[in-house]
Write an enzyme that holds these catalytic residues in place. Structure first.
Site, PDB file in Angstrom:
ATOM      1  N   LYS A 142       0.849  -1.197   0.000  1.00 48.82           N
ATOM      2  CA  LYS A 142       0.000   0.000   0.000  1.00 48.82           C
ATOM      3  C   LYS A 142       0.882   1.243   0.000  1.00 48.82           C
ATOM      4  O   LYS A 142       1.642   1.474   0.928  1.00 48.82           O
ATOM      5  CB  LYS A 142      -0.911   0.049   1.231  1.00 48.82           C
ATOM      6  CG  LYS A 142      -1.981   1.136   1.081  1.00 48.82           C
ATOM      7  CD  LYS A 142      -2.692   1.492   2.369  1.00 48.82           C
ATOM      8  CE  LYS A 142      -1.934   2.467   3.220  1.00 48.82           C
ATOM      9  NZ  LYS A 142      -1.745   3.809   2.596  1.00 48.82           N
ATOM     10  N   GLY A 159       7.627   4.737   7.846  1.00 48.60           N
ATOM     11  CA  GLY A 159       6.727   5.846   8.145  1.00 48.60           C
ATOM     12  C   GLY A 159       7.015   6.405   9.518  1.00 48.60           C
ATOM     13  O   GLY A 159       8.144   6.308  10.009  1.00 48.60           O
ATOM     14  N   VAL A 183       2.890   5.361  13.931  1.00 48.07           N
ATOM     15  CA  VAL A 183       2.246   4.274  13.178  1.00 48.07           C
ATOM     16  C   VAL A 183       3.061   2.979  13.331  1.00 48.07           C
ATOM     17  O   VAL A 183       2.487   1.890  13.399  1.00 48.07           O
ATOM     18  CB  VAL A 183       2.031   4.663  11.696  1.00 48.07           C
ATOM     19  CG1 VAL A 183       1.522   3.486  10.879  1.00 48.07           C
ATOM     20  CG2 VAL A 183       1.043   5.821  11.598  1.00 48.07           C
ATOM     21  N   GLY A 184       4.372   3.094  13.447  1.00 49.34           N
ATOM     22  CA  GLY A 184       5.202   1.905  13.705  1.00 49.34           C
ATOM     23  C   GLY A 184       4.724   1.152  14.944  1.00 49.34           C
ATOM     24  O   GLY A 184       4.661  -0.085  14.956  1.00 49.34           O
ATOM     25  N   GLU A 191      11.074   0.998   9.533  1.00 49.58           N
ATOM     26  CA  GLU A 191      12.013   2.116   9.362  1.00 49.58           C
ATOM     27  C   GLU A 191      11.237   3.381   9.707  1.00 49.58           C
ATOM     28  O   GLU A 191      10.350   3.785   8.956  1.00 49.58           O
ATOM     29  CB  GLU A 191      12.504   2.186   7.906  1.00 49.58           C
ATOM     30  CG  GLU A 191      13.264   0.966   7.438  1.00 49.58           C
ATOM     31  CD  GLU A 191      14.594   0.781   8.157  1.00 49.58           C
ATOM     32  OE1 GLU A 191      15.068   1.725   8.822  1.00 49.58           O
ATOM     33  OE2 GLU A 191      15.144  -0.318   8.067  1.00 49.58           O
ATOM     34  N   CYS A 235      13.958  10.710   6.666  1.00 50.36           N
ATOM     35  CA  CYS A 235      14.088  10.242   8.048  1.00 50.36           C
ATOM     36  C   CYS A 235      15.523  10.368   8.542  1.00 50.36           C
ATOM     37  O   CYS A 235      15.766  10.457   9.732  1.00 50.36           O
ATOM     38  CB  CYS A 235      13.592   8.809   8.167  1.00 50.36           C
ATOM     39  SG  CYS A 235      14.215   7.759   6.879  1.00 50.36           S
ATOM     40  N   GLU A 260      10.591  15.152  15.259  1.00 52.88           N
ATOM     41  CA  GLU A 260      10.908  15.102  13.833  1.00 52.88           C
ATOM     42  C   GLU A 260       9.938  16.049  13.126  1.00 52.88           C
ATOM     43  O   GLU A 260       8.739  15.799  13.073  1.00 52.88           O
ATOM     44  CB  GLU A 260      10.715  13.673  13.315  1.00 52.88           C
ATOM     45  CG  GLU A 260      11.033  13.556  11.848  1.00 52.88           C
ATOM     46  CD  GLU A 260      10.871  12.137  11.298  1.00 52.88           C
ATOM     47  OE1 GLU A 260       9.787  11.553  11.447  1.00 52.88           O
ATOM     48  OE2 GLU A 260      11.852  11.625  10.728  1.00 52.88           O
TER      49      GLU A 260
HETATM   50  P1  NAI Z   1       2.316   7.907   8.494  1.00 57.21           P
HETATM   51  O1  NAI Z   1       3.266   7.117   9.311  1.00 57.21           O
HETATM   52  O2  NAI Z   1       0.951   8.179   9.031  1.00 57.21           O
HETATM   53  O3  NAI Z   1       2.125   7.202   7.063  1.00 57.21           O
HETATM   54  C1  NAI Z   1       3.024   6.308   6.466  1.00 57.21           C
HETATM   55  C2  NAI Z   1       2.263   5.161   5.814  1.00 57.21           C
HETATM   56  O4  NAI Z   1       1.611   4.410   6.833  1.00 57.21           O
HETATM   57  C3  NAI Z   1       1.164   5.587   4.838  1.00 57.21           C
HETATM   58  O5  NAI Z   1       1.087   4.670   3.776  1.00 57.21           O
HETATM   59  C4  NAI Z   1      -0.092   5.484   5.689  1.00 57.21           C
HETATM   60  O6  NAI Z   1      -1.268   5.288   4.936  1.00 57.21           O
HETATM   61  C5  NAI Z   1       0.224   4.261   6.518  1.00 57.21           C
HETATM   62  N1  NAI Z   1      -0.526   4.155   7.767  1.00 57.21           N
HETATM   63  C6  NAI Z   1      -0.947   5.166   8.574  1.00 57.21           C
HETATM   64  N2  NAI Z   1      -1.629   4.668   9.613  1.00 57.21           N
HETATM   65  C7  NAI Z   1      -1.641   3.322   9.483  1.00 57.21           C
HETATM   66  C8  NAI Z   1      -2.200   2.259  10.242  1.00 57.21           C
HETATM   67  N3  NAI Z   1      -2.881   2.503  11.373  1.00 57.21           N
HETATM   68  N4  NAI Z   1      -2.018   0.991   9.809  1.00 57.21           N
HETATM   69  C9  NAI Z   1      -1.327   0.734   8.690  1.00 57.21           C
HETATM   70  N5  NAI Z   1      -0.790   1.700   7.920  1.00 57.21           N
HETATM   71  C10 NAI Z   1      -0.935   2.990   8.311  1.00 57.21           C
HETATM   72  O7  NAI Z   1       3.043   9.285   8.129  1.00 57.21           O
HETATM   73  P2  NAI Z   1       2.374  10.682   7.715  1.00 57.21           P
HETATM   74  O8  NAI Z   1       1.130  10.944   8.486  1.00 57.21           O
HETATM   75  O9  NAI Z   1       2.262  10.726   6.263  1.00 57.21           O
HETATM   76  O10 NAI Z   1       3.524  11.700   8.188  1.00 57.21           O
HETATM   77  C11 NAI Z   1       3.562  12.145   9.543  1.00 57.21           C
HETATM   78  C12 NAI Z   1       4.976  12.168  10.066  1.00 57.21           C
HETATM   79  O11 NAI Z   1       5.543  10.870   9.989  1.00 57.21           O
HETATM   80  C13 NAI Z   1       5.958  13.026   9.284  1.00 57.21           C
HETATM   81  O12 NAI Z   1       5.879  14.356   9.682  1.00 57.21           O
HETATM   82  C14 NAI Z   1       7.265  12.406   9.654  1.00 57.21           C
HETATM   83  O13 NAI Z   1       7.689  12.885  10.902  1.00 57.21           O
HETATM   84  C15 NAI Z   1       6.947  10.938   9.788  1.00 57.21           C
HETATM   85  N6  NAI Z   1       7.298  10.193   8.559  1.00 57.21           N
HETATM   86  C16 NAI Z   1       8.468   9.506   8.527  1.00 57.21           C
HETATM   87  C17 NAI Z   1       8.858   8.853   7.378  1.00 57.21           C
HETATM   88  C18 NAI Z   1      10.128   8.107   7.298  1.00 57.21           C
HETATM   89  O14 NAI Z   1      10.671   7.936   6.203  1.00 57.21           O
HETATM   90  N7  NAI Z   1      10.649   7.581   8.368  1.00 57.21           N
HETATM   91  C19 NAI Z   1       8.050   8.912   6.154  1.00 57.21           C
HETATM   92  C20 NAI Z   1       6.807   9.616   6.298  1.00 57.21           C
HETATM   93  C21 NAI Z   1       6.475  10.235   7.467  1.00 57.21           C
END
Ligand code: NAI
Ligand code: MG
Length: 503
Positions: free
Chosen positions: A194, A246, A250-251, A268, A303, A403
């Protein structure tokens, strides 16, 4: 260039707009790109113009069920395909993506705001490279043989796990796609992926292309929201492994889903990464490292971005002056424009998050914005933001601890190496850490004591195939991009104990 089809910015935008419309409403299940069963959808925005460029299905149970069923059905044959043959198929898939590299990169720039010239094109190359790398490693998934005892034979084999659920974010969707599916597929698993709701279309295109090479059902894609499609993939009983990139929040959720069925997770997650500059460091090299570390070609949305810059007092003013000079030289604008080096932040939500933290800094007594803190002049539409350096925020301020995930970093002054090491480790995160120095013992002390998974001295480079990557603490669990991590995280060990003596 053919002058009937000049590659102007307008022509690029028109071509990607048509492609975004073509891919709208599509998912990829069982070897075919097709409309989703779900009737709901969400809009996909070009963050550089705030225009809606397409839509993606808001998948729920029916689509996730279909995708997992297709992956389950494909698994027995794919996992039993000879490893070298599986690898050759993945290399053919990488070659196929490479033929479409430029178009994939442009589409990604169109929906993410990442500049084509400095980010998406290179990221598309890395995407191909990672898939090819894992294809080449498929034959290296070895078990162990135990020392022989008379009459018995003992060994381990590494078996594919089944259906892998992969969830990726929006900041570098091309390379994140193959970082997930490369090791999963090479090891004989099948996948349901996804993409993030902010940047699904280039990933739909990648999966469309993959179907032209891979057997049906091996690589499936559903779009949708995290707590709907994402959660349903993670919770599905047939999904035997989850790989996620992500946010740390959410992790944590992902690990809860996995706990219910005792399946492994690779995660990650975020970072708030220190870059320490010592008084003896080569100043130009350190400044170059800081400029790289800010990850401005992704508007800081990385990240591993070095967002806590810790400068020795003796070099503080000189380094800051040069860094400010350096950031002012970058060209910000439409990501499809070849001359542009920095594009736009991904979404209004992330843009407002950046504004919130900068406002917080403005309201902090003693804090000072050294550069940036505003939209770039002349760019009133789109989520563009200037590179922002902030000094004087307390270590406990959210500006210094969270972050932010944008072009914002804090700078601070230090004099004592012990204290700055402690400060560097005083974070919930543990992803990347960088030191600039000419002092070898100090470098080794840093390497020993720093709590981070990706440690660099006198450079700031980013992850690539064959360089193992991952974090500790809230930055995640497990590693990516190496043979060892593929074997450890995408296979399970089976111990085989045979009595070889005659009855
Ligand atoms: P997010 O962690 O919410 O989204 C990342 C992915 O996880 C997306 O595909 C989302 O649909 C999915 N997701 C969200 N909730 C989920 C759940 N309960 N179960 C399964 N999948 C789920 O990140 P978001 O809201 O886009 O960004 C928020 C913050 O997260 C950013 O400001 C940043 O600090 C961090 N982030 C870190 C990343 C990294 O590369 N480590 C990448 C993106 C965001
Ligand atoms: Mg979210």
């Amino acid at each position: 260039m053919d002058n009937r089809n000049p590659d102007t910015l307008d022509a690029r935008i028109a071509a990607q707009a048509a492609e975004a419309r073509r891919l709208s409403g599509q998912i990829v299940v069982g070897g075919r790109m097709q409309p989703a069963l779900a009737t709901g959808s969400f809009e996909v925005e070009n963050p550089a113009t705030e225009e809606i460029i397409g839509e993606a299905p808001r998948c729920g149970e029916a689509d996730v069920e279909a995708a997992v069923a297709a992956a389950s059905e494909a698994f027995p044959k794919w996992s039993r395909t000879k490893a070298r043959e599986r690898g050759a198929t993945l290399i053919a898939a990488a070659n196929h993506l490479e033929r479409h590299l430029e178009d994939i990169a442009r589409l990604s720039s169109f929906e993410t705001g990442n500049a084509l010239a400095t980010q998406s094109r290179g990221e598309a190359r890395t995407m191909v490279d990672i898939l090819r790398y894992f294809g080449g490693l498929a034959g290296e998934i070895l078990g162990d043989t135990y020392p022989g005892d008379p009459g018995r034979m003992l060994y381990t084999r590494r078996d594919a796990m089944g259906v892998v659920g992969a969830i990726i974010p929006w900041n570098a969707p091309l390379m994140q796609t193959t970082s997930k599916i490369g090791p999963a597929l090479a090891a004989g698993n099948t996948v349901v992926l996804k993409p993030a709701e902010q940047a699904p279309l280039a990933v739909v295109r990648i999966f469309e292309l993959l179907q032209e090479v891979l057997p049906p059902g091996v690589a499936n894609l559903v779009t949708g929201f995290g707590d709907e499609a994402g959660r349903l993939i993670c919770e599905h009983p047939a999904v035997r492994k989850i790989t996620f990139t992500g946010s740390s929040a959410v992790g944590v959720r992902i690990m809860h889903y996995a706990a219910e069925k005792i399946v492994p997770v690779t995660a990650e997650l975020g970072g708030k990464n220190p870059i320490i500059i010592m008084e003896d460091s080569d100043i130009d090299r350190a400044v170059g490292g800081i400029l790289q570390g800010l990850r401005l070609q992704r508007q800081g949305q990385s990240c591993s971005a070095g967002t806590r810059i810790l400068l020795h007092e003796a070099v503080y003013d000189r380094v800051i002056e040069k860094v400010i000079d350096g950031v002012s030289g970058f060209n910000i604008g439409n990501p499809l424009d070849e001359a542009v080096q920095i594009g736009s932040i991904i979404s209004r939500k992330q843009f407002e998050r950046v504004l919130r933290y900068v406002d917080m800094a403005r309201e902090t007594p003693g804090a000072r914005i050294l550069c940036g803190g505003d939209r770039p002049a002349g760019l009133e539409k789109g989520y563009f933001y200037t590179t922002t350096l902030i000094e004087g925020v307390p270590e406990t301020s959210p500006v210094a601890c969270d972050e932010i995930f944008g072009p914002v970093a804090t700078v601070s002054k230090w004099t004592d190496f012990d204290a700055v090491l402690k400060q560097a480790n005083d974070t919930r995160y543990g992803l990347a850490a960088t030191l600039f120095t000419e002092n070898l013992p100090a470098a080794f002390r840093f390497i020993e004591e720093i709590e981070a998974g990706f440690v660099q001295v006198n450079q700031f480079a980013v992850a690539e195939a064959n360089i193992e990557y991952g974090g500790t603490k809230l930055s995640g669990l497990g590693r990516e991009l190496s043979l060892a991590s593929m074997i450890q995280h995408f296979t399970w060990p089976k111990t085989v104990f045979m009595n070889t003596s005659a009855a």
